[in-house]
Design a protein around this motif. Structure first.
Motif, mmCIF file in Angstrom:
data_model
loop_
_atom_site.group_PDB
_atom_site.id
_atom_site.type_symbol
_atom_site.label_atom_id
_atom_site.label_comp_id
_atom_site.label_asym_id
_atom_site.label_seq_id
_atom_site.Cartn_x
_atom_site.Cartn_y
_atom_site.Cartn_z
ATOM 1 N N ARG A 1 -15.804 1.537 4.659
ATOM 2 C CA ARG A 1 -14.545 2.137 5.116
ATOM 3 C C ARG A 1 -13.480 2.117 4.025
ATOM 4 O O ARG A 1 -12.683 3.040 3.913
ATOM 5 C CB ARG A 1 -14.052 1.404 6.369
ATOM 6 C CG ARG A 1 -14.550 2.093 7.639
ATOM 7 C CD ARG A 1 -14.241 1.292 8.864
ATOM 8 N NE ARG A 1 -15.170 0.146 8.962
ATOM 9 C CZ ARG A 1 -15.060 -0.806 9.904
ATOM 10 N NH1 ARG A 1 -14.067 -0.771 10.770
ATOM 11 N NH2 ARG A 1 -15.946 -1.781 9.934
ATOM 12 N N ARG A 2 -13.475 1.076 3.225
ATOM 13 C CA ARG A 2 -12.501 1.005 2.121
ATOM 14 C C ARG A 2 -12.788 2.118 1.109
ATOM 15 O O ARG A 2 -11.877 2.715 0.547
ATOM 16 C CB ARG A 2 -12.606 -0.340 1.397
ATOM 17 C CG ARG A 2 -12.305 -1.536 2.269
ATOM 18 C CD ARG A 2 -10.832 -1.914 2.230
ATOM 19 N NE ARG A 2 -10.580 -2.986 3.191
ATOM 20 C CZ ARG A 2 -9.369 -3.431 3.508
ATOM 21 N NH1 ARG A 2 -8.298 -2.919 2.916
ATOM 22 N NH2 ARG A 2 -9.212 -4.373 4.397
ATOM 23 N N LEU B 1 -6.369 -4.766 -0.265
ATOM 24 C CA LEU B 1 -7.685 -5.189 -0.730
ATOM 25 C C LEU B 1 -7.735 -6.680 -1.050
ATOM 26 O O LEU B 1 -8.665 -7.385 -0.633
ATOM 27 C CB LEU B 1 -8.037 -4.372 -1.992
ATOM 28 C CG LEU B 1 -9.505 -4.199 -2.304
ATOM 29 C CD1 LEU B 1 -10.242 -3.587 -1.130
ATOM 30 C CD2 LEU B 1 -9.672 -3.325 -3.542
ATOM 31 N N GLY B 2 -6.745 -7.140 -1.779
ATOM 32 C CA GLY B 2 -6.717 -8.558 -2.175
ATOM 33 C C GLY B 2 -6.701 -9.462 -0.949
ATOM 34 O O GLY B 2 -7.491 -10.407 -0.844
ATOM 35 N N THR B 3 -5.829 -9.154 -0.003
ATOM 36 C CA THR B 3 -5.741 -9.985 1.201
ATOM 37 C C THR B 3 -7.058 -9.974 1.960
ATOM 38 O O THR B 3 -7.508 -10.999 2.475
ATOM 39 C CB THR B 3 -4.631 -9.451 2.127
ATOM 40 O OG1 THR B 3 -3.432 -9.341 1.352
ATOM 41 C CG2 THR B 3 -4.423 -10.403 3.291
ATOM 42 N N PHE B 4 -7.683 -8.808 2.006
ATOM 43 C CA PHE B 4 -8.957 -8.697 2.700
ATOM 44 C C PHE B 4 -10.004 -9.642 2.108
ATOM 45 O O PHE B 4 -10.608 -10.463 2.814
ATOM 46 C CB PHE B 4 -9.455 -7.251 2.638
ATOM 47 C CG PHE B 4 -10.867 -7.088 3.114
ATOM 48 C CD1 PHE B 4 -11.174 -7.194 4.469
ATOM 49 C CD2 PHE B 4 -11.900 -6.864 2.211
ATOM 50 C CE1 PHE B 4 -12.480 -7.062 4.906
ATOM 51 C CE2 PHE B 4 -13.213 -6.729 2.649
ATOM 52 C CZ PHE B 4 -13.496 -6.829 3.997
ATOM 53 N N LEU C 1 -12.361 -15.582 -7.736
ATOM 54 C CA LEU C 1 -13.352 -14.666 -7.192
ATOM 55 C C LEU C 1 -12.735 -13.318 -6.840
ATOM 56 O O LEU C 1 -13.256 -12.255 -7.221
ATOM 57 C CB LEU C 1 -13.960 -15.277 -5.919
ATOM 58 C CG LEU C 1 -15.363 -15.826 -6.017
ATOM 59 C CD1 LEU C 1 -15.703 -16.614 -4.774
ATOM 60 C CD2 LEU C 1 -16.343 -14.661 -6.188
ATOM 61 N N THR C 2 -11.630 -13.381 -6.135
ATOM 62 C CA THR C 2 -10.990 -12.139 -5.691
ATOM 63 C C THR C 2 -10.589 -11.289 -6.889
ATOM 64 O O THR C 2 -10.866 -10.083 -6.948
ATOM 65 C CB THR C 2 -9.747 -12.475 -4.844
ATOM 66 O OG1 THR C 2 -10.128 -13.321 -3.775
ATOM 67 C CG2 THR C 2 -9.112 -11.194 -4.299
ATOM 68 N N GLU D 1 -9.493 -7.536 12.046
ATOM 69 C CA GLU D 1 -8.038 -7.574 11.951
ATOM 70 C C GLU D 1 -7.559 -7.395 10.512
ATOM 71 O O GLU D 1 -6.440 -6.963 10.266
ATOM 72 C CB GLU D 1 -7.506 -8.905 12.483
ATOM 73 C CG GLU D 1 -7.775 -9.072 13.980
ATOM 74 C CD GLU D 1 -7.456 -10.487 14.430
ATOM 75 O OE1 GLU D 1 -6.868 -11.225 13.613
ATOM 76 O OE2 GLU D 1 -7.806 -10.841 15.565
ATOM 77 N N ALA D 2 -8.452 -7.784 9.591
ATOM 78 C CA ALA D 2 -8.059 -7.724 8.186
ATOM 79 C C ALA D 2 -8.264 -6.329 7.591
ATOM 80 O O ALA D 2 -7.941 -6.087 6.434
ATOM 81 C CB ALA D 2 -8.855 -8.743 7.378
#
Lengths: 206, 206, 206, 206
Positions: free
Chosen positions: C144-145, C87-90, C195-196, C81-82
């Motif tokens: 995929r990203r 990118l950050g939210t993922f 981390l992100t 779903e993500a």
DNA sequence: TATGAATGAGGTTTCATTCAT
DNA sequence: AATGAATGAAACCTCATTCAT
């Protein structure tokens, strides 16, 4: 005045003594089995290997100690002088001697004696060098007193054993920490009096 | 007919006994230190591991044996009955009891007692469960005899120790292989007579 | 409504779970080798013998636990779903999930993971059921990203490993009691942010 | 040319090393618990008893190994020289050092690390002698780079942990047999490049 | 002769596994 | 199916004795 043996021999004898003394201390403190050869070497201030230049084995060390013990106990002469004194003085003299002379070995004996039980060879030697001579000496005195009519016509050998047994047994009670026995042991005069009276007169109300 | 405890409990108790008996035999024969857990297991006819289902350690096994011993010695009742008898009968009864009842444990005692010397915890337990009660019982009797005027006004507690000491010491001489003591021990009647007479009347020629 | 399996089967499955839970607790606390079957049986509240009705050996119990673990980790759906988020939210979503879901097993993992090192069969199973799926899933997302141009043209598989490594390594530092790591672990939001940001932007001063 | 210590001391030190090396091999191969003292003695080519002349217990042997490890890791000097180089060179230098120097101990670490989890004393020592110094050193460098404006104003201590974690975690994946990690580990240059780039620039498409 | 490190047999104890109940 | 006592292999460690230095 010449010394006995060469210098080398004297030094060796000295070493031997030094080791035996160390062993005696450790056996007294821990008992034979819990004493390690390392302990003994440390107590004697020699290396472990050195022990084996003087004794064939740990066991042999124990045997050596018994030999030393036997030499420590030279009571005959003393008692012979007491032969002609009256009965009370005789027992008193003997008991005083025993108390005075075994107290110092008390600990060492406590380290050795338990080993006797299950060590036939050691036991035999201990008995031969130490117990039997003491018994024979007392027995001889008792016998002569009987012959002189100072004692009833008792079973000399057995009475000798019972006499010695009192001292041995008391030492055991001592080891077991019985407070009454400890108290008695630390007041020798009172102990000697009670013992002497009991042996001579018994407990009966006259 | 109802048994005590469940079947499982009875079996466990039985196993415990079986192990203690095995240990007793081996300790008696070899002494504590020379007895291996393997020996004990073999004597009890169980696996070595099984020992540890019932006792926490070899040491605990020894403690367990002392516990058993304490229960074996129930002499009070017997002696209470002897209270009103004359002095000679009293001592004779007591001594006969001691001889009769300790002879079977003689070996076991020889396995345990040496250990007491250098094992404070064991010694304390042995003393508490075994020695002190026996001493207290005799002491009480002696005291009452004194009050009744049957004995001289002796030091009761100390005389008690000397009395017990004779037996203890004689057992030690026995262990050490003294032939006279062994002979005496195997003729109980003569031994009892000599002892009783000596205690009551002493050795003096009247 | 029908249950799955017969009553007997359900009861057996329940017992199995009960044992695994007990084992998990004990392994987590003591580690595999220091945990005894007795401990496990006690923790699971069954008899020792019962363990062997459900597992062939202590080793098999460990294998069983890994199997359970694999089923606990069902993260795919969540991350799919993500996929379309930025990118950050993922990363944030993923890291939050990891932190939230592995913390409860932290102890159990600490009990099992050390065993993996020298236990090829276990390691293979753990890797196959647990590590590789997780790696594959992340790897797919990363790939995929990249294809969508959201990431530089990095080495997808290796970056995946480094990403996972950060979490694994941090858990090790945690186990070793590093206070900074412990502090970080107990403030998940801050940890996730750092981390992100680090993963996405690196540490360079722009 | 003078040697350090007496001949005997040198021999003892040599023996100690020999035993530690044997233990390291066996621990690496089997892990601590599955390694027997017999194995270790065989690997070190000494008698089992000899182990105990140098280490008090199997556990102490493990502690000894950690001590040795700590001495192997002397990285400070190396990195201080890298302080003034640009960011990329700095990280590259450090990572190359880590890879080059931990690879030889990889197996030994795999033998020790699992034990840390459930062995507080060992863990504390390992952490104190090994982990914390390494962390402090890196942390200091990071901090100075921040002060010089070479890095964004990141959380220095935490970033340090994440950096180290990557290496630690990768080693874990290695241990678990992940093929990608193994491949990466055996191509250090590529690994170093990817890592450095990821740390500095992150993964974002600029 | 003195040393003390090396030896290895043998000790006590643990614990995974079995099996009669 | 559940139990837990019995088992015995194998572990760690000690210590009397040997022997090269």
């Amino acid at each position: 005045m010449a010394q006995i043996g060469t210098r080398r021999e004297r030094r060796a004898a000295e070493r031997r003594r030094q080791i035996l003394e160390g062993a005696a201390r450790v056996f007294a403190e821990k008992g034979y089995h819990r004493a390690t050869t390392r302990d003994i070497a440390a107590a004697a201030d020699v290396a472990e290997g050195t022990l084996y230049n003087y004794f064939a084995s740990k066991d042999d060390l124990l045997m050596g100690l018994v030999g030393e013990l036997a030499q420590l106990d030279r009571q005959q002469a003393m008692l012979d002088e007491a032969l002609d004194q009256d009965l009370g003085t005789f027992f008193r003299t003997y008991l005083a001697y025993r108390l005075g002379h075994t107290s110092p070995y008390q600990n060492l004996l406590a380290g050795i004696v338990p080993e006797l039980v299950h060590h036939p060879e050691l036991r035999e030697r201990y008995s031969r060098d130490f117990i039997q001579p003491a018994l024979a000496m007392i027995e001889g005195h008792i016998q002569r007193r009987i012959e002189r009519g100072q004692l009833r016509d008792v079973d000399g050998p057995l009475v000798t054993r019972l006499l010695i047994s009192m001292m041995l047994g008391l030492q055991m009670l001592l080891i077991m920490g019985d407070p009454v026995s400890q108290d008695a042991w630390s007041h020798p005069e009172r102990l000697i009096n009670t013992l002497t009276q009991m042996i001579i007169e018994g407990v009966r109300q006259p």
